[in-house]
Write a protein that holds these residues in place. Structure first.
Motif, short mmCIF file in Angstrom:
data_model
loop_
_atom_site.label_atom_id
_atom_site.label_comp_id
_atom_site.label_asym_id
_atom_site.label_seq_id
_atom_site.Cartn_x
_atom_site.Cartn_y
_atom_site.Cartn_z
N GLU A 1 -6.02 -47.15 -43.55
CA GLU A 1 -6.85 -45.95 -43.48
C GLU A 1 -5.98 -44.70 -43.52
OE1 GLU A 1 -6.65 -48.26 -41.24
OE2 GLU A 1 -8.60 -49.19 -40.83
N ALA A 2 -6.47 -43.70 -44.22
CA ALA A 2 -5.75 -42.42 -44.29
C ALA A 2 -5.88 -41.69 -42.95
CB ALA A 2 -6.30 -41.56 -45.41
N TYR A 3 -4.91 -40.87 -42.67
CA TYR A 3 -4.92 -40.09 -41.42
C TYR A 3 -5.44 -38.69 -41.72
CZ TYR A 3 -3.28 -37.72 -37.22
OH TYR A 3 -3.21 -36.99 -36.05
N ASN A 4 -6.44 -38.25 -40.95
CA ASN A 4 -7.04 -36.93 -41.15
C ASN A 4 -6.19 -35.89 -40.43
OD1 ASN A 4 -8.59 -34.63 -41.27
ND2 ASN A 4 -10.52 -35.68 -40.80
N LEU B 1 -3.48 -37.94 -44.95
CA LEU B 1 -2.16 -38.49 -45.25
C LEU B 1 -2.27 -39.99 -45.43
CD1 LEU B 1 0.07 -36.69 -42.57
CD2 LEU B 1 0.06 -36.24 -45.02
N ALA B 2 -1.64 -40.50 -46.49
CA ALA B 2 -1.52 -41.94 -46.64
C ALA B 2 -0.47 -42.42 -45.65
CB ALA B 2 -1.10 -42.28 -48.06
N VAL B 3 -0.82 -43.41 -44.83
CA VAL B 3 0.08 -43.85 -43.76
C VAL B 3 0.35 -45.35 -43.85
CG1 VAL B 3 -0.39 -41.99 -42.12
CG2 VAL B 3 -1.95 -43.94 -42.24
N GLN C 1 4.98 -37.63 -39.74
CA GLN C 1 4.23 -36.37 -39.74
C GLN C 1 2.91 -36.55 -39.00
OE1 GLN C 1 3.67 -34.75 -43.66
NE2 GLN C 1 2.23 -33.20 -42.96
N ALA C 2 2.25 -37.68 -39.23
CA ALA C 2 1.00 -37.96 -38.53
C ALA C 2 1.24 -38.08 -37.03
CB ALA C 2 0.37 -39.24 -39.08
N PHE C 3 2.35 -38.68 -36.66
CA PHE C 3 2.66 -38.82 -35.24
C PHE C 3 2.85 -37.46 -34.58
CE2 PHE C 3 6.02 -38.70 -32.05
CZ PHE C 3 5.38 -39.37 -31.02
N THR C 4 3.63 -36.57 -35.20
CA THR C 4 3.86 -35.26 -34.60
C THR C 4 2.56 -34.48 -34.49
OG1 THR C 4 4.43 -34.27 -36.75
CG2 THR C 4 6.25 -35.15 -35.42
#
Length: 330
Positions: free
Chosen positions: A225-228, A235-237, A247-250
């Protein structure tokens, strides 16, 4: 305490004692000599050696004599005796002044001459006393300036060492389980980098890339699943999207937009320099800095995890928006 900690404590104590006038000038020189020995400060060591033992016949020491205010009334002439002798001469001049101060009872035909000679003696001793005390004061002032510089250098160095040690412990401790094979190579790679050979450089850069990969796996598990990330951007994760996952984590750690941007750009540049295709263009010096910067930036990212107590598997934000603008995706 280690040698550096001893030197820092000694420098701080000496500065305080000079400021509060708790030490005689000779004691200041002796204590500064110990500090110079601990830190290997050439100028302070040379200066205190001359002040302890006197200045030799040659003039190679003229720079230090001028610093101490030891120049005489004639050009090229200096007071070269040890500081202990200067202090002794000052004490003698002061005693002579005190003895002469009460002896102004003159009579007879030569009373005017005797009075004038008496005053000349007092003036001479007063001049000598002023000169000797000025030398002692200047010696202490020079030492104070040198010790202050040493103190601030040690303080900054100690802060750097402490910050890097904390970062190293954080990175090693947090990534040990997920990237033990890479971490096991760090010490040997660091040592081999000093040799500067191509194989060592390539291995160091590969290790840096693996550390970044391991951090992404540990902090944000790959998923389909992509991250919103807000404002309609996603973002593709997946597994290959290492930088996107960081980047999604931060973003999930509620880091500010400016901080996320800085970390994203730094990680992107480091990851690029660690790519196999760029190894040939990286020399040993740059490889050392890439290696160090990787440690620092991973330490900062891991600090976000510790500060926010975010679980290993960061929850997806499938709904809702973010009032901050979307970051650039990988």
């Amino acid at each position: 305490m280690g040698k550096q900690e001893d030197a820092l404590a000694l420098a701080g104590a000496l500065l305080s004692e000079i400021e509060l006038q708790q030490l005689e000038p000779v004691a200041v020189v002796l204590k500064a000599s110990r500090l110079a020995r601990l830190v290997g400060h050439d100028d302070l060591s040379t200066f205190t050696r001359f002040e302890r033992g006197g200045y030799p016949p040659n003039t190679s020491w003229a720079r230090f004599a001028k610093l101490a205010g030891r120049e005489g009334t004639e050009a090229g002439k200096y007071y070269t005796v040890p500081l202990s002798r200067v202090e002794s001469l000052a004490t003698g001049a002061d005693s002579a002044i005190q003895a002469l101060a009460g002896g102004r009872q003159f009579g007879g035909d030569y009373s005017a001459i005797a009075s004038r000679e008496h005053d000349n003696k007092i003036n001479g001793h007063s001049s000598n006393l002023a000169t000797f005390r000025a030398i002692s004061t200047q010696v202490v002032a020079v030492i104070y300036d040198m010790v202050a510089d040493i103190y601030h250098e040690l303080l900054f160095s100690n802060l750097q060492a402490s910050l890097f040690s904390e970062t190293q412990n954080l990175v090693d401790g947090t990534l040990a389980e997920s990237s033990g094979s890479s971490l096991a190579k760090i010490e040997s790679v660091s040592a081999r980098l000093r040799d500067g050979d191509e194989e060592s450089i390539s291995q160091a850069l590969t290790t840096c890339r693996r550390l970044i990969d391991s951090a992404a796996d540990f902090l944000f598990t790959a998923r389909e699943e992509a991250y919103n990330i807000g404002d309609g951007a996603t973002l593709a994760v997946g597994k290959p999207q290492v930088l996107n996952r960081l980047q999604a984590f931060t973003h999930s750690a509620n880091a500010s937009k400016s901080r996320r941007d800085r970390l994203r750009v730094t990680l992107r540049e480091l990851y690029s320099r660690c790519s196999a295709g760029t190894h040939d263009s990286v020399n040993a010096q740059e490889a050392r800095f890439v290696f160090l910067q990787t440690y620092i930036v991973l330490g900062e990212v891991l600090t976000l995890k510790s500060a926010n107590s975010i679980p290993d598997a960061v929850e997806l934000r499938e709904n809702g928006t973010d009032d901050q603008s979307a970051d650039t995706v990988e």
